[in-house]
Design a protein around this motif. Structure first.
Motif, short mmCIF file in Angstrom:
data_model
loop_
_atom_site.label_atom_id
_atom_site.label_comp_id
_atom_site.label_asym_id
_atom_site.label_seq_id
_atom_site.Cartn_x
_atom_site.Cartn_y
_atom_site.Cartn_z
N TYR A 348 31.83 -1.30 28.12
CA TYR A 348 31.82 -2.02 27.04
C TYR A 348 31.96 -1.39 25.69
O TYR A 348 31.56 -0.09 25.77
N GLY A 349 32.42 -2.09 24.67
CA GLY A 349 32.37 -1.26 23.51
C GLY A 349 32.69 -2.29 22.19
O GLY A 349 33.18 -3.39 22.59
N SER A 350 32.77 -1.78 21.07
CA SER A 350 32.93 -2.60 20.21
C SER A 350 34.35 -3.18 19.71
O SER A 350 34.70 -3.95 19.07
N HIS A 351 35.05 -2.35 20.60
CA HIS A 351 36.56 -2.76 20.40
C HIS A 351 36.83 -3.84 21.61
O HIS A 351 38.01 -4.28 21.43
N ILE A 352 35.88 -4.22 22.27
CA ILE A 352 35.94 -5.20 23.41
C ILE A 352 35.06 -6.20 23.10
O ILE A 352 35.82 -7.49 23.18
N PHE A 355 30.24 -6.21 17.80
CA PHE A 355 29.25 -5.16 17.67
C PHE A 355 27.67 -5.56 17.92
O PHE A 355 26.93 -4.74 18.52
N CYS A 358 27.13 -5.10 21.61
CA CYS A 358 26.93 -4.09 22.05
C CYS A 358 25.55 -3.61 21.99
O CYS A 358 25.01 -2.88 22.62
#
Length: 403
Positions: A348-352, A355, A358
Protein backbone atom coordinates in the motif's frame (compact mmCIF):
# COMPACT_ATOMS: atom_id res chain seq x y z
CA UNK A 1 39.47 23.90 -16.28
CA UNK A 2 39.99 21.45 -13.42
CA UNK A 3 38.04 18.84 -11.48
CA UNK A 4 39.05 17.34 -8.12
CA UNK A 5 37.83 13.79 -7.55
CA UNK A 6 38.86 10.17 -7.21
CA UNK A 7 39.84 8.43 -10.45
CA UNK A 8 40.33 4.84 -11.51
CA UNK A 9 41.59 4.12 -15.03
CA UNK A 10 40.49 0.61 -16.04
CA UNK A 11 41.85 -1.12 -19.14
CA UNK A 12 39.19 -3.04 -21.07
CA UNK A 13 41.90 -5.56 -22.08
CA UNK A 14 42.25 -6.88 -18.51
CA UNK A 15 39.33 -9.38 -18.59
CA UNK A 16 40.67 -10.89 -21.83
CA UNK A 17 44.01 -11.45 -20.11
CA UNK A 18 42.35 -13.02 -17.08
CA UNK A 19 43.23 -10.01 -14.89
CA UNK A 20 41.13 -7.74 -12.71
CA UNK A 21 41.50 -4.11 -11.77
CA UNK A 22 42.02 -3.33 -8.07
CA UNK A 23 38.66 -1.60 -7.85
CA UNK A 24 39.73 1.49 -5.92
CA UNK A 25 40.15 5.06 -7.10
CA UNK A 26 42.94 7.47 -6.15
CA UNK A 27 42.75 11.17 -5.52
CA UNK A 28 43.45 13.05 -8.70
CA UNK A 29 43.19 16.40 -10.43
CA UNK A 30 41.63 16.27 -13.90
CA UNK A 31 42.54 19.14 -16.21
CA UNK A 32 41.05 20.02 -19.56
CA UNK A 33 44.12 21.32 -21.39
CA UNK A 34 44.96 22.78 -24.74
CA UNK A 35 48.31 21.52 -25.92
CA UNK A 36 50.26 24.14 -27.81
CA UNK A 37 51.13 23.07 -31.39
CA UNK A 38 54.79 22.34 -32.05
CA UNK A 39 54.87 24.70 -35.06
CA UNK A 40 52.84 27.86 -35.58
CA UNK A 41 49.75 27.14 -37.66
CA UNK A 42 50.11 28.35 -41.18
CA UNK A 43 47.42 30.03 -43.27
CA UNK A 44 44.70 27.77 -44.59
CA UNK A 45 43.31 27.80 -48.09
CA UNK A 46 41.36 30.97 -48.60
CA UNK A 47 43.64 32.96 -46.32
CA UNK A 48 42.20 31.67 -42.97
CA UNK A 49 44.49 31.08 -40.03
CA UNK A 50 44.82 27.57 -38.55
CA UNK A 51 42.28 26.58 -35.87
CA UNK A 52 42.88 26.00 -32.21
CA UNK A 53 44.64 22.84 -31.11
CA UNK A 54 42.15 20.20 -29.82
CA UNK A 55 41.66 19.99 -26.07
CA UNK A 56 42.94 16.94 -24.22
CA UNK A 57 42.33 15.37 -20.79
CA UNK A 58 45.18 15.45 -18.30
CA UNK A 59 45.03 13.26 -15.14
CA UNK A 60 47.48 14.00 -12.31
CA UNK A 61 47.86 12.17 -9.01
CA UNK A 62 49.97 12.79 -5.93
CA UNK A 63 52.42 10.10 -7.08
CA UNK A 64 52.42 11.26 -10.70
CA UNK A 65 52.15 15.05 -10.70
CA UNK A 66 53.33 15.22 -14.33
CA UNK A 67 50.21 13.28 -15.20
CA UNK A 68 48.90 11.26 -18.14
CA UNK A 69 47.40 12.83 -21.26
CA UNK A 70 44.40 11.48 -23.18
CA UNK A 71 43.18 12.76 -26.54
CA UNK A 72 39.48 13.65 -26.63
CA UNK A 73 38.57 14.72 -30.16
CA UNK A 74 36.41 11.94 -31.68
CA UNK A 75 37.93 9.57 -29.13
CA UNK A 76 35.06 8.95 -26.68
CA UNK A 77 33.09 5.75 -27.04
CA UNK A 78 30.45 6.49 -24.40
CA UNK A 79 29.53 8.53 -21.31
CA UNK A 80 27.96 6.87 -18.25
CA UNK A 81 26.24 9.53 -16.13
CA UNK A 82 23.41 7.74 -14.31
CA UNK A 83 24.91 8.59 -10.91
CA UNK A 84 26.23 12.05 -11.76
CA UNK A 85 24.15 13.58 -8.93
CA UNK A 86 26.14 11.38 -6.54
CA UNK A 87 29.43 12.70 -7.97
CA UNK A 88 30.08 9.61 -10.11
CA UNK A 89 30.57 9.16 -13.87
CA UNK A 90 32.58 7.09 -16.35
CA UNK A 91 34.15 8.20 -19.64
CA UNK A 92 34.91 5.34 -22.02
CA UNK A 93 37.72 6.09 -24.50
CA UNK A 94 38.39 4.43 -27.84
CA UNK A 95 42.19 4.76 -27.76
CA UNK A 96 43.63 3.64 -25.49
CA UNK A 97 40.72 1.27 -24.66
CA UNK A 98 40.22 2.42 -21.08
CA UNK A 99 37.33 3.44 -18.83
CA UNK A 100 38.03 6.55 -16.75
CA UNK A 101 35.88 6.09 -13.63
CA UNK A 102 35.25 9.26 -11.62
CA UNK A 103 33.87 9.34 -8.06
CA UNK A 104 33.61 11.60 -5.00
CA UNK A 105 33.33 14.68 -7.18
CA UNK A 106 31.22 17.76 -6.54
CA UNK A 107 28.13 16.99 -8.62
CA UNK A 108 27.72 20.49 -10.12
CA UNK A 109 31.45 20.72 -10.95
CA UNK A 110 31.31 17.24 -12.48
CA UNK A 111 28.37 18.16 -14.72
CA UNK A 112 30.18 21.26 -15.98
CA UNK A 113 33.39 19.33 -16.59
CA UNK A 114 31.59 16.58 -18.53
CA UNK A 115 29.85 19.18 -20.69
CA UNK A 116 33.24 20.63 -21.61
CA UNK A 117 34.61 17.12 -22.34
CA UNK A 118 31.68 16.50 -24.69
CA UNK A 119 32.47 19.69 -26.60
CA UNK A 120 36.13 18.67 -26.86
CA UNK A 121 35.07 15.25 -28.18
CA UNK A 122 33.04 16.92 -30.94
CA UNK A 123 35.95 19.21 -31.80
CA UNK A 124 34.04 22.31 -30.70
CA UNK A 125 35.63 25.21 -28.85
CA UNK A 126 35.36 24.86 -25.07
CA UNK A 127 33.97 28.07 -23.60
CA UNK A 128 35.60 27.59 -20.18
CA UNK A 129 39.28 28.61 -19.82
CA UNK A 130 41.59 25.67 -20.50
CA UNK A 131 44.57 24.77 -18.31
CA UNK A 132 48.15 24.48 -19.47
CA UNK A 133 50.09 21.21 -19.67
CA UNK A 134 52.14 21.76 -16.53
CA UNK A 135 52.70 19.47 -13.52
CA UNK A 136 50.12 19.89 -10.75
CA UNK A 137 51.34 21.39 -7.47
CA UNK A 138 51.13 19.43 -4.21
CA UNK A 139 48.87 22.14 -2.77
CA UNK A 140 46.18 21.13 -5.27
CA UNK A 141 45.76 17.81 -3.46
CA UNK A 142 45.16 19.49 -0.11
CA UNK A 143 41.61 20.16 -1.31
CA UNK A 144 40.89 16.47 -0.76
CA UNK A 145 40.33 16.95 2.95
CA UNK A 146 38.15 14.17 4.35
CA UNK A 147 37.89 15.22 8.03
CA UNK A 148 37.24 18.59 9.63
CA UNK A 149 36.78 19.25 13.36
CA UNK A 150 35.56 22.67 14.54
CA UNK A 151 35.01 23.20 18.27
CA UNK A 152 34.60 26.97 18.63
CA UNK A 153 32.72 29.86 17.04
CA UNK A 154 35.86 31.67 15.97
CA UNK A 155 37.00 28.73 13.83
CA UNK A 156 33.66 28.30 12.06
CA UNK A 157 33.95 29.14 8.31
CA UNK A 158 31.58 31.96 7.38
CA UNK A 159 33.02 33.17 4.08
CA UNK A 160 34.10 29.92 2.42
CA UNK A 161 32.50 26.56 1.75
CA UNK A 162 33.35 23.28 3.43
CA UNK A 163 35.67 21.05 1.33
CA UNK A 164 33.32 19.00 -0.86
CA UNK A 165 35.32 15.81 -0.22
CA UNK A 166 34.59 15.77 3.55
CA UNK A 167 33.52 12.42 4.98
CA UNK A 168 33.65 13.42 8.66
CA UNK A 169 32.49 16.84 9.86
CA UNK A 170 32.28 17.96 13.48
CA UNK A 171 31.01 21.43 14.40
CA UNK A 172 30.55 21.42 18.20
CA UNK A 173 30.25 24.41 20.56
CA UNK A 174 29.68 26.73 17.58
CA UNK A 175 26.38 28.21 18.77
CA UNK A 176 24.47 26.95 15.72
CA UNK A 177 20.70 27.49 15.93
CA UNK A 178 20.03 25.66 12.67
CA UNK A 179 21.81 23.19 10.39
CA UNK A 180 24.05 25.04 7.93
CA UNK A 181 22.68 24.32 4.45
CA UNK A 182 26.25 24.17 3.09
CA UNK A 183 26.69 20.93 5.02
CA UNK A 184 23.87 19.35 3.04
CA UNK A 185 25.93 19.68 -0.16
CA UNK A 186 28.60 17.33 1.22
CA UNK A 187 27.41 14.22 -0.59
CA UNK A 188 30.34 12.08 0.64
CA UNK A 189 29.58 12.76 4.30
CA UNK A 190 29.56 9.64 6.47
CA UNK A 191 29.81 11.15 9.95
CA UNK A 192 28.15 14.40 11.02
CA UNK A 193 28.62 15.68 14.57
CA UNK A 194 26.52 18.74 15.50
CA UNK A 195 26.65 18.18 19.26
CA UNK A 196 26.64 20.98 21.87
CA UNK A 197 24.80 23.60 19.81
CA UNK A 198 21.34 25.22 19.97
CA UNK A 199 19.61 23.50 17.04
CA UNK A 200 15.82 23.33 17.46
CA UNK A 201 14.76 21.65 14.22
CA UNK A 202 16.31 19.35 11.63
CA UNK A 203 15.76 20.01 7.92
CA UNK A 204 14.33 17.08 5.97
CA UNK A 205 17.17 17.50 3.47
CA UNK A 206 19.57 15.81 5.91
CA UNK A 207 17.95 12.71 4.46
CA UNK A 208 19.62 13.53 1.13
CA UNK A 209 23.04 12.67 2.58
CA UNK A 210 22.89 9.19 1.11
CA UNK A 211 26.13 7.93 2.71
CA UNK A 212 25.49 9.26 6.23
CA UNK A 213 26.20 6.53 8.78
CA UNK A 214 26.68 8.46 12.05
CA UNK A 215 24.66 11.45 13.24
CA UNK A 216 25.42 13.09 16.61
CA UNK A 217 22.94 15.72 17.85
CA UNK A 218 23.75 15.43 21.54
CA UNK A 219 23.04 18.50 23.71
CA UNK A 220 20.83 20.60 21.42
CA UNK A 221 17.27 21.98 21.72
CA UNK A 222 15.43 19.45 19.54
CA UNK A 223 11.78 18.84 20.40
CA UNK A 224 11.06 16.21 17.75
CA UNK A 225 12.54 13.86 15.16
CA UNK A 226 10.59 14.26 11.94
CA UNK A 227 8.75 11.55 10.00
CA UNK A 228 10.39 12.84 6.79
CA UNK A 229 13.85 11.91 8.13
CA UNK A 230 12.60 8.46 9.14
CA UNK A 231 11.36 7.85 5.59
CA UNK A 232 14.42 9.26 3.81
CA UNK A 233 17.52 7.49 2.48
CA UNK A 234 18.71 7.34 6.10
CA UNK A 235 16.69 4.11 6.25
CA UNK A 236 19.49 2.41 4.31
CA UNK A 237 22.57 4.21 5.66
CA UNK A 238 22.18 5.46 9.25
CA UNK A 239 23.82 3.14 11.79
CA UNK A 240 24.51 5.40 14.77
CA UNK A 241 22.26 8.13 16.19
CA UNK A 242 22.81 10.21 19.33
CA UNK A 243 19.94 12.58 20.22
CA UNK A 244 20.56 12.62 23.98
CA UNK A 245 20.23 15.81 26.05
CA UNK A 246 17.41 17.34 24.01
CA UNK A 247 13.73 18.04 24.70
CA UNK A 248 12.11 15.20 22.78
CA UNK A 249 8.88 13.82 24.30
CA UNK A 250 8.08 11.13 21.75
CA UNK A 251 9.48 9.53 18.61
CA UNK A 252 7.20 8.82 15.63
CA UNK A 253 6.27 5.22 14.92
CA UNK A 254 8.07 5.64 11.56
CA UNK A 255 11.31 5.97 13.54
CA UNK A 256 11.44 2.17 13.51
CA UNK A 257 11.98 2.27 9.74
CA UNK A 258 15.62 3.24 10.43
CA UNK A 259 16.40 -0.46 10.47
CA UNK A 260 20.17 -0.20 9.95
CA UNK A 261 20.59 1.40 13.38
CA UNK A 262 23.03 -0.44 15.63
CA UNK A 263 23.70 2.36 18.17
CA UNK A 264 21.01 4.62 19.66
CA UNK A 265 21.35 7.14 22.53
CA UNK A 266 18.19 8.80 23.86
CA UNK A 267 19.37 9.79 27.36
CA UNK A 268 18.22 12.94 29.17
CA UNK A 269 15.18 13.77 27.08
CA UNK A 270 11.52 14.00 28.12
CA UNK A 271 10.40 10.75 26.51
CA UNK A 272 7.06 9.47 27.81
CA UNK A 273 7.03 6.48 25.46
CA UNK A 274 9.11 4.58 22.94
CA UNK A 275 7.75 3.72 19.46
CA UNK A 276 5.60 0.60 19.91
CA UNK A 277 7.22 -1.02 16.84
CA UNK A 278 10.63 -0.84 18.52
CA UNK A 279 11.12 -4.54 17.89
CA UNK A 280 11.61 -3.85 14.17
CA UNK A 281 15.09 -2.44 14.91
CA UNK A 282 16.58 -5.91 14.51
CA UNK A 283 20.18 -4.65 14.04
CA UNK A 284 20.16 -2.55 17.21
CA UNK A 285 22.89 -3.61 19.66
CA UNK A 286 23.34 -0.54 21.91
CA UNK A 287 20.37 1.31 23.42
CA UNK A 288 20.55 3.94 26.14
CA UNK A 289 17.40 5.82 27.19
CA UNK A 290 18.33 6.74 30.77
CA UNK A 291 16.76 9.62 32.70
CA UNK A 292 13.56 10.00 30.73
CA UNK A 293 9.90 9.68 31.83
CA UNK A 294 9.07 6.23 30.51
CA UNK A 295 6.23 4.55 32.48
CA UNK A 296 6.39 1.30 30.45
CA UNK A 297 7.98 -0.37 27.40
CA UNK A 298 6.18 -1.38 24.21
CA UNK A 299 5.40 -5.09 23.93
CA UNK A 300 7.60 -5.48 20.81
CA UNK A 301 10.59 -4.45 22.95
CA UNK A 302 11.02 -8.14 23.77
CA UNK A 303 11.97 -8.79 20.12
CA UNK A 304 15.21 -6.82 20.47
CA UNK A 305 18.58 -8.53 20.78
CA UNK A 306 20.90 -6.06 22.50
CA UNK A 307 24.43 -6.17 23.81
CA UNK A 308 23.97 -3.13 26.09
CA UNK A 309 20.84 -1.57 27.58
CA UNK A 310 20.50 1.38 29.96
CA UNK A 311 17.05 2.48 31.19
CA UNK A 312 18.13 3.89 34.55
CA UNK A 313 16.20 6.79 36.04
CA UNK A 314 12.81 6.28 34.35
CA UNK A 315 9.47 6.31 36.19
CA UNK A 316 8.35 2.75 35.43
CA UNK A 317 4.90 1.92 36.81
CA UNK A 318 3.71 -1.33 38.35
CA UNK A 319 1.59 -3.53 36.02
CA UNK A 320 -2.15 -2.88 36.18
CA UNK A 321 -4.20 -5.78 37.52
CA UNK A 322 -7.00 -5.48 34.95
CA UNK A 323 -6.54 -5.02 31.19
CA UNK A 324 -7.90 -2.07 29.24
CA UNK A 325 -10.63 -3.25 26.86
CA UNK A 326 -11.19 -1.49 23.53
CA UNK A 327 -13.35 -3.96 21.62
CA UNK A 328 -15.72 -3.15 18.76
CA UNK A 329 -18.35 -5.72 17.86
CA UNK A 330 -18.96 -6.17 15.05
CA UNK A 331 -15.67 -4.94 13.57
CA UNK A 332 -15.85 -1.79 11.48
CA UNK A 333 -15.19 -2.09 7.75
CA UNK A 334 -11.98 -0.04 8.27
CA UNK A 335 -10.73 -2.40 10.99
CA UNK A 336 -11.57 -5.55 9.02
CA UNK A 337 -10.01 -4.37 5.75
CA UNK A 338 -6.89 -3.01 7.51
CA UNK A 339 -6.33 -6.35 9.25
CA UNK A 340 -6.66 -8.14 5.91
CA UNK A 341 -4.15 -5.87 4.18
CA UNK A 342 -1.58 -6.30 6.96
CA UNK A 343 -2.10 -10.03 7.50
CA UNK A 344 -1.70 -10.77 3.77
CA UNK A 345 1.13 -8.24 3.39
CA UNK A 346 -0.63 -6.43 0.56
CA UNK A 347 1.49 -3.45 -0.63
CA UNK A 348 0.00 0.00 0.00
CA UNK A 349 1.03 3.62 -0.36
CA UNK A 350 -0.31 7.18 -0.58
CA UNK A 351 -0.45 6.80 -4.38
CA UNK A 352 -3.00 3.97 -3.95
CA UNK A 353 -5.07 4.91 -0.88
CA UNK A 354 -5.52 8.18 1.07
CA UNK A 355 -2.59 9.26 3.23
CA UNK A 356 -4.52 9.03 6.53
CA UNK A 357 -5.28 5.36 5.83
CA UNK A 358 -1.57 4.74 5.26
CA UNK A 359 -0.94 6.28 8.67
CA UNK A 360 -3.51 3.94 10.25
CA UNK A 361 -1.79 0.94 8.69
CA UNK A 362 1.67 2.19 9.70
CA UNK A 363 0.56 2.54 13.31
CA UNK A 364 -1.32 -0.76 13.58
CA UNK A 365 -0.73 -2.74 16.76
CA UNK A 366 0.64 -6.28 16.74
CA UNK A 367 -0.98 -8.75 19.10
CA UNK A 368 1.02 -11.39 20.99
CA UNK A 369 -0.63 -13.93 18.68
CA UNK A 370 0.91 -12.20 15.66
CA UNK A 371 -2.27 -10.66 14.27
CA UNK A 372 -2.91 -6.93 13.83
CA UNK A 373 -5.44 -4.40 15.09
CA UNK A 374 -6.19 -0.72 14.57
CA UNK A 375 -8.70 0.31 17.23
CA UNK A 376 -10.27 -2.93 18.50
CA UNK A 377 -8.08 -4.70 21.08
CA UNK A 378 -7.51 -5.64 24.69
CA UNK A 379 -4.40 -4.08 26.21
CA UNK A 380 -2.65 -5.37 29.31
CA UNK A 381 0.69 -4.88 31.07
CA UNK A 382 3.11 -7.41 32.47
CA UNK A 383 6.68 -7.53 33.76
CA UNK A 384 9.79 -8.63 31.89
CA UNK A 385 13.38 -9.21 32.93
CA UNK A 386 15.64 -6.99 30.84
CA UNK A 387 18.31 -9.69 30.66
CA UNK A 388 15.98 -11.45 28.22
CA UNK A 389 16.73 -8.75 25.61
CA UNK A 390 20.25 -7.57 26.53
CA UNK A 391 23.53 -9.13 27.58
CA UNK A 392 24.63 -6.14 29.69
CA UNK A 393 21.94 -4.23 31.57
CA UNK A 394 22.31 -1.12 33.72
CA UNK A 395 20.07 -1.39 36.81
CA UNK A 396 16.66 0.21 36.32
CA UNK A 397 16.72 1.81 39.78
CA UNK A 398 18.84 2.25 42.89
CA UNK A 399 17.18 -0.82 44.42
CA UNK A 400 18.95 -3.16 41.99
CA UNK A 401 15.92 -3.85 39.82
CA UNK A 402 16.15 -5.53 36.42
CA UNK A 403 12.41 -5.76 35.71
Amino acid sequence: MKLHCEVEVVSRHLPALGLRNRGKGVRAVLSLCQQAPRTPPGPRAGGERGGRHPACLFISTLKDKRGTRYELKENIEQFFTKFVDEGKATVQLKEPPVDICLSKANSSSLKGFLSAVRLAHRGCDVEAPLSTLTPVKTSEFEKFKTKMVITSKKDYPLSKNFPYSLEHLQTSYCGLVRVDMRMLCLKNLRKLDLSHNHIKKLPATIGDLIHLQELNLNDNHLESFSVALCQSTLQKSLQSLDISKNKIKALPVQFCQLRELTYLKLDDNELIRLPFKMGQLRNLRFLSAARNKLPFLPSEFKNLSLEYLDLFGNTFEQPKVLPVIHLQMPLTLLESSARTILYNRIPYGSHIIPFHLCQDLDTAKTCVCGRYSISSFIQGTTTMNLHSVAHTVVLVDNMGGLE
